[in-house]
Design a protein around this motif. Structure first.
Motif, PDB file in Angstrom:
ATOM      1  N   PRO A 112       0.835  -1.205   0.000  1.00  0.00           N
ATOM      2  CA  PRO A 112       0.000   0.000   0.000  1.00  0.00           C
ATOM      3  C   PRO A 112       0.871   1.257   0.000  1.00  0.00           C
ATOM      4  O   PRO A 112       1.822   1.350   0.769  1.00  0.00           O
ATOM      5  N   THR A 113       0.562   2.178  -0.876  1.00  0.00           N
ATOM      6  CA  THR A 113       1.369   3.388  -0.969  1.00  0.00           C
ATOM      7  C   THR A 113       0.615   4.560  -0.366  1.00  0.00           C
ATOM      8  O   THR A 113      -0.608   4.609  -0.401  1.00  0.00           O
ATOM      9  N   PRO A 114       1.370   5.508   0.206  1.00  0.00           N
ATOM     10  CA  PRO A 114       0.712   6.638   0.869  1.00  0.00           C
ATOM     11  C   PRO A 114       0.061   7.567  -0.148  1.00  0.00           C
ATOM     12  O   PRO A 114       0.489   7.643  -1.291  1.00  0.00           O
TER      13      PRO A 114
ATOM     14  N   ALA B  22       8.523  18.444 -26.053  1.00  0.00           N
ATOM     15  CA  ALA B  22       7.100  18.790 -26.083  1.00  0.00           C
ATOM     16  C   ALA B  22       6.246  17.592 -26.502  1.00  0.00           C
ATOM     17  O   ALA B  22       5.206  17.323 -25.904  1.00  0.00           O
ATOM     18  N   ALA B  23       6.713  16.852 -27.514  1.00  0.00           N
ATOM     19  CA  ALA B  23       5.931  15.709 -27.984  1.00  0.00           C
ATOM     20  C   ALA B  23       5.849  14.637 -26.907  1.00  0.00           C
ATOM     21  O   ALA B  23       4.781  14.069 -26.648  1.00  0.00           O
ATOM     22  N   GLY B  24       6.969  14.390 -26.261  1.00  0.00           N
ATOM     23  CA  GLY B  24       7.009  13.397 -25.191  1.00  0.00           C
ATOM     24  C   GLY B  24       6.098  13.793 -24.041  1.00  0.00           C
ATOM     25  O   GLY B  24       5.381  12.965 -23.469  1.00  0.00           O
ATOM     26  N   GLN B  25       6.121  15.074 -23.728  1.00  0.00           N
ATOM     27  CA  GLN B  25       5.298  15.579 -22.626  1.00  0.00           C
ATOM     28  C   GLN B  25       3.813  15.409 -22.968  1.00  0.00           C
ATOM     29  O   GLN B  25       3.021  14.971 -22.122  1.00  0.00           O
ATOM     30  N   ALA B  26       3.462  15.736 -24.199  1.00  0.00           N
ATOM     31  CA  ALA B  26       2.064  15.611 -24.619  1.00  0.00           C
ATOM     32  C   ALA B  26       1.621  14.157 -24.554  1.00  0.00           C
ATOM     33  O   ALA B  26       0.523  13.848 -24.069  1.00  0.00           O
ATOM     34  N   ALA B  27       2.487  13.260 -25.011  1.00  0.00           N
ATOM     35  CA  ALA B  27       2.159  11.834 -24.976  1.00  0.00           C
ATOM     36  C   ALA B  27       1.973  11.379 -23.530  1.00  0.00           C
ATOM     37  O   ALA B  27       1.042  10.623 -23.213  1.00  0.00           O
ATOM     38  N   PHE B  28       2.854  11.867 -22.647  1.00  0.00           N
ATOM     39  CA  PHE B  28       2.758  11.471 -21.241  1.00  0.00           C
ATOM     40  C   PHE B  28       1.456  11.984 -20.630  1.00  0.00           C
ATOM     41  O   PHE B  28       0.802  11.285 -19.854  1.00  0.00           O
ATOM     42  N   GLU B  29       1.075  13.203 -20.990  1.00  0.00           N
ATOM     43  CA  GLU B  29      -0.171  13.751 -20.448  1.00  0.00           C
ATOM     44  C   GLU B  29      -1.380  12.931 -20.898  1.00  0.00           C
ATOM     45  O   GLU B  29      -2.330  12.734 -20.124  1.00  0.00           O
ATOM     46  N   ARG B  30      -1.322  12.418 -22.156  1.00  0.00           N
ATOM     47  CA  ARG B  30      -2.418  11.551 -22.617  1.00  0.00           C
ATOM     48  C   ARG B  30      -2.453  10.271 -21.785  1.00  0.00           C
ATOM     49  O   ARG B  30      -3.511   9.825 -21.371  1.00  0.00           O
ATOM     50  N   GLN B  31      -1.243   9.741 -21.511  1.00  0.00           N
ATOM     51  CA  GLN B  31      -1.158   8.529 -20.687  1.00  0.00           C
ATOM     52  C   GLN B  31      -1.746   8.763 -19.296  1.00  0.00           C
ATOM     53  O   GLN B  31      -2.462   7.942 -18.756  1.00  0.00           O
ATOM     54  N   LEU B  32      -1.397   9.904 -18.722  1.00  0.00           N
ATOM     55  CA  LEU B  32      -1.868  10.252 -17.378  1.00  0.00           C
ATOM     56  C   LEU B  32      -3.388  10.277 -17.339  1.00  0.00           C
ATOM     57  O   LEU B  32      -4.010   9.768 -16.403  1.00  0.00           O
ATOM     58  N   LEU B  38      -1.387   5.533 -12.845  1.00  0.00           N
ATOM     59  CA  LEU B  38      -0.209   6.331 -13.197  1.00  0.00           C
ATOM     60  C   LEU B  38      -0.375   7.760 -12.678  1.00  0.00           C
ATOM     61  O   LEU B  38       0.571   8.355 -12.153  1.00  0.00           O
ATOM     62  N   ALA B  39      -1.597   8.283 -12.813  1.00  0.00           N
ATOM     63  CA  ALA B  39      -1.869   9.636 -12.335  1.00  0.00           C
ATOM     64  C   ALA B  39      -1.649   9.739 -10.827  1.00  0.00           C
ATOM     65  O   ALA B  39      -1.095  10.726 -10.336  1.00  0.00           O
ATOM     66  N   ALA B  40      -2.059   8.686 -10.105  1.00  0.00           N
ATOM     67  CA  ALA B  40      -1.872   8.697  -8.649  1.00  0.00           C
ATOM     68  C   ALA B  40      -0.383   8.656  -8.306  1.00  0.00           C
ATOM     69  O   ALA B  40       0.083   9.362  -7.401  1.00  0.00           O
ATOM     70  N   THR B  41       0.362   7.836  -9.041  1.00  0.00           N
ATOM     71  CA  THR B  41       1.808   7.772  -8.806  1.00  0.00           C
ATOM     72  C   THR B  41       2.451   9.130  -9.093  1.00  0.00           C
ATOM     73  O   THR B  41       3.313   9.595  -8.347  1.00  0.00           O
ATOM     74  N   TYR B  42       2.004   9.741 -10.162  1.00  0.00           N
ATOM     75  CA  TYR B  42       2.560  11.060 -10.515  1.00  0.00           C
ATOM     76  C   TYR B  42       2.247  12.074  -9.412  1.00  0.00           C
ATOM     77  O   TYR B  42       3.110  12.863  -9.023  1.00  0.00           O
ATOM     78  N   ALA B  43       1.033  12.020  -8.885  1.00  0.00           N
ATOM     79  CA  ALA B  43       0.648  12.935  -7.801  1.00  0.00           C
ATOM     80  C   ALA B  43       1.535  12.720  -6.573  1.00  0.00           C
ATOM     81  O   ALA B  43       1.950  13.676  -5.914  1.00  0.00           O
ATOM     82  N   ARG B  44       1.832  11.453  -6.288  1.00  0.00           N
ATOM     83  CA  ARG B  44       2.717  11.171  -5.147  1.00  0.00           C
ATOM     84  C   ARG B  44       4.114  11.755  -5.383  1.00  0.00           C
ATOM     85  O   ARG B  44       4.728  12.301  -4.481  1.00  0.00           O
TER      86      ARG B  44
END
Lengths: 186, 254
Positions: A112-114, B22-32, B38-44
């Motif tokens: 579980p991650t925080p 920029a292209a990589g960033q845009a692709a990553f935002e689509r992934q997010l 992945l979005a939760a991991t990014y938020a952490r």
């Protein structure tokens, strides 16, 4: 400082001093921040940085233009390793064992991650302990990125590793910090 | 990094660290957007970044270390090869200038004074010019600059407002001179900059120095020795010095 006259015969003292002031001194604060995390305390960092800067002065003719900060960081890093080997031989960690771990486990563990909110509330003591507990190769990458603002390319050239390895070390360092925060705060 | 798809967690690091194009960033935002985990991991990761920055503000190297290193490269003994040159034409020119200025505490002679100090002043001035901004605190308001010095090094030299006379205050910085921190006022002289280093106490009587396009002029007043270093023309420096002195002593400006 005047010990290596043989190797610096081409530069006058005046030129060496000027180069030192222009190449080394502007990055003194950064070098100190870096050394403080590598040695673990400000007193040792001061010794290490002074030693490193005097080495830089002695070898100023080896600075060939380009990224002065990266050049100084390489010297600080080597000086720190020499210093640690001398003063705290037990803290040195061989990097070979870690490469496998960094390659195989760049992802966050399944435990579980925080939540982000919890991480945001981590205090200085907890973060300090967590960073200090990181294996040295992960810690130095994290410190150079987070506290010195170095780019992947700069870190790669200082540590002499591929950019991909910088990324995987950062990923691992951050995952370990997040795990630790989760463990300590839940 | 477009040849093979990168592990999303490595892409995440690069996105976090601003290393994607920029292209990589845009692709990553689509992934997010498509992947809540992945979005939760990014938020952490973002939260971790914020916590690190909040808990470990940027620190400076200790002033003592700074001073020791400065001292290590400040030659204190004049090298025999650079023994004072006596050029009588220059001496005569300087003497004429000195008479023109008439200030009893102004010493003018185009001969090298204290080489260590001169070199340090010129080096400090040069470095300030190279550093992008010649000041640590940028302010044209002397009421900001003086308290800033006071808080940092407990020395606050007179800081006259010379904007009306054509020398706007740019701000202040702290240099290390003779191994100790010293307040430096920075004014503009036309397209150039003058660094006024205020050393508490009196420095041994000093001539004006001209070295590789730089000039240093010294003036003693009210317990300070003001060392004015500039890359501007000497006449300009003299005009600035006269204005500065008049403002500090309360005499009418020339």
């Amino acid at each position: 400082m005047r010990g290596s006259h043989a190797s610096c015969a081409r530069l006058t003292d005046e030129t060496r001093s000027r180069l030192f002031r222009e190449v080394v001194m502007p990055h003194l604060d950064d070098a100190f921040v870096f050394a403080r995390w590598l040695t673990g305390n400000p007193t040792d960092a001061e010794d290490v940085v002074q030693d490193a800067c005097l080495r830089a002065l002695n070898g100023i003719e080896r600075y060939s233009g380009g990224n002065a900060r990266a050049w100084l960081f390489s010297i600080v890093r080597n000086t720190t390793f020499t210093w640690l080997a001398h003063n705290r031989p037990k803290t040195l960690v061989l990097t070979d064992d870690l490469e496998g771990a960094a390659r195989d486990a760049p992802t966050v563990s399944e435990s579980p991650t925080p939540e982000a909110e919890m991480i945001a509330q981590a205090d200085e003591a907890l973060l300090h302990t967590a960073i200090a507990a990181l294996p040295a190769p992960f810690r130095e990458a994290l410190v150079m990125r987070e506290f010195n603002g170095l780019s992947y390319r700069e870190i790669a050239s200082i540590v002499d590793i591929p950019v991909g390895t910088v990324m995987s070390r950062l990923a691992r360092a951050r995952a370990l910090l997040i795990e630790r925060i989760g463990k300590e705060m839940s | 990094m477009s040849d093979a798809p990168l592990d999303p967690h490595l892409t995440l690091q690069a996105a976090l660290d601003g290393e994607l194009d920029a292209a990589g960033q845009a692709a990553f935002e689509r992934q997010l957007a498509a992947d809540p985990a992945l979005a939760a991991t990014y938020a952490r990761h973002l939260a971790l970044r914020r916590a690190l920055q909040a808990q470990f503000p940027r620190t400076s190297a200790p002033a003592a270390l700074h001073a020791r290193l400065q001292a290590a490269v400040s030659p204190t003994i004049a090298e025999p090869a650079h023994a004072p040159r006596r050029d009588f034409m220059k001496m005569a020119a300087a003497l004429a200038l000195g008479i023109g200025l008439g200030g009893s505490a102004t010493y003018l002679a185009l001969q090298r004074g204290t080489p260590g100090l001169d070199d340090a002043l010129i080096a400090n001035h040069r470095r300030a010019l190279l550093a992008g901004s010649p000041v640590d605190i940028a302010s044209n308001d002397r009421h900001n600059v003086r308290p800033w010095f006071d808080a940092r090094i407990a020395i606050s030299p007179p800081t006259p407002d010379l904007a009306a006379q054509g020398f706007p205050l740019l701000g202040g910085r702290v240099d290390v001179v003779n191994g100790a921190p010293a307040p430096v006022l920075v004014y503009r002289i036309g397209a150039h900059v003058v660094s006024v280093t205020a050393l508490p106490g009196t420095v041994a009587s000093r001539p004006t120095v001209a070295d590789a396009g730089f000039h240093i002029l010294s003036w003693r007043h009210a317990g300070f020795t003001f060392l004015m270093t500039t890359d501007a023309e000497e006449q300009e420096l003299v005009r600035f010095a006269e204005t500065f002195k008049a403002a500090v002593t309360g005499a009418p400006a020339p």
